[in-house]
Design an enzyme around this catalytic site. Sequence first.
Site, PDB file in Angstrom:
ATOM      1  N   HIS A  23       0.811  -1.219   0.000  1.00  0.00           N
ATOM      2  CA  HIS A  23       0.000   0.000   0.000  1.00  0.00           C
ATOM      3  C   HIS A  23       0.842   1.265   0.000  1.00  0.00           C
ATOM      4  CE1 HIS A  23      -3.846  -2.000   0.474  1.00  0.00           C
ATOM      5  NE2 HIS A  23      -3.374  -2.732   1.466  1.00  0.00           N
ATOM      6  N   ARG A  39       5.996  -6.877   3.565  1.00  0.00           N
ATOM      7  CA  ARG A  39       4.633  -7.291   3.212  1.00  0.00           C
ATOM      8  C   ARG A  39       4.559  -7.065   1.698  1.00  0.00           C
ATOM      9  NH1 ARG A  39      -1.076  -5.713   4.436  1.00  0.00           N
ATOM     10  NH2 ARG A  39      -0.449  -3.547   4.547  1.00  0.00           N
ATOM     11  N   ASP A  50      16.103 -12.001  -2.397  1.00  0.00           N
ATOM     12  CA  ASP A  50      17.456 -11.818  -2.946  1.00  0.00           C
ATOM     13  C   ASP A  50      18.070 -10.501  -2.472  1.00  0.00           C
ATOM     14  OD1 ASP A  50      17.315 -14.226  -4.207  1.00  0.00           O
ATOM     15  OD2 ASP A  50      17.049 -13.443  -6.231  1.00  0.00           O
ATOM     16  N   GLU A  70      -7.414 -12.344   5.328  1.00  0.00           N
ATOM     17  CA  GLU A  70      -8.159 -11.085   5.269  1.00  0.00           C
ATOM     18  C   GLU A  70      -9.395 -11.170   4.393  1.00  0.00           C
ATOM     19  OE1 GLU A  70      -5.371  -7.950   4.274  1.00  0.00           O
ATOM     20  OE2 GLU A  70      -4.322  -9.166   2.808  1.00  0.00           O
TER      21      GLU A  70
HETATM   22  C1  3PY Z   1      -5.946  -5.063   6.495  1.00  0.00           C
HETATM   23  O1  3PY Z   1      -6.489  -4.729   7.562  1.00  0.00           O
HETATM   24  O2  3PY Z   1      -6.541  -5.476   5.514  1.00  0.00           O
HETATM   25  C2  3PY Z   1      -4.498  -4.958   6.368  1.00  0.00           C
HETATM   26  O3  3PY Z   1      -3.947  -5.406   5.398  1.00  0.00           O
HETATM   27  C3  3PY Z   1      -3.762  -4.274   7.456  1.00  0.00           C
HETATM   28  O4  3PY Z   1      -2.377  -4.300   7.256  1.00  0.00           O
HETATM   29 MG    MG Z   2      -5.178  -5.864   3.804  1.00  0.00          MG
END
Ligand code: 3PY
Ligand code: MG
Length: 250
Positions: free
Chosen positions: A41, A66, A80, A144
């Site tokens: 993000h 991430r 790498d 998620e």
């Molecule tokens: C979410 O809450 O979807 C996230 O990816 C937070 O890092």
């Molecule tokens: Mg997220």
Amino acid sequence: MRKDLLALTPLYGSWIQTGSPAAAEILANAGFRWLAVDMEHTETSLKEFTNIARSMEKYGVFPMVRASENNTVEIRKYLDCGAKGIIVPMVNSAEEAKKAVAACKYPPEGVRGFAFVRANDWGDSFDDYVKRANCETVVIVMVETKAAVENIDEILTVDGVDGVFIGPYDLSGSYGIPGQTGHKTVKDAMQKVLAACKRHKKAAGQHIVTPTQENVSEAISSGFTFLALGMDTVFVSEGAKAALNMAEQK
Ligand code: 3PY
Ligand code: MG
């Protein structure tokens, strides 16, 4: 770090949104065990990530990324260039979890390609690195979506998945209640994931963006061990606002 993660030792880390090596140094110097650079993000580039990894190495903090998606080529480049752990967003099934693990591991466990790169001192420590990398590289999958919650047992059965990191915001969106991370449906989903982590002896992680004694103690006592506390942007913002408010109230 991977051993401690799998031993379910509480491991406090933080999060880097600014792409700044200086911010990484400041957080590393504060004593966090691990730091994750958010490539999903943010505007952070691979080159910027690499310089962040360089800045972290002085402090011995465990460098994580991430990733922007579950992408084999992208994950290979992070490893790498110096990442030792990957947090993979939107992993919704065992098949997707297998893909994430395969991206992080050299054959025969995975499909990571070999090269003389930063991670092995441009080839100088190639043999040693290749021997160690598969058992030291940390793979965390993000849960998620509703699908991921429904498939959590299959996901956690995948060899090489070391833990999960819950994304409460996307989770709320997936349940049709965007942004309502405190909603019972989201809380119940998180509990289901936590219980599955306990059953499978995998680390459960979450991001406590504004840490307080209460919310951190609650997370630890309910069984979360992989905790991101705050992030560079929030620390700067909160500190700046607090200073200004204090001055203006005088
Ligand atoms: C979410 O809450 O979807 C996230 O990816 C937070 O890092
Ligand atoms: Mg997220």
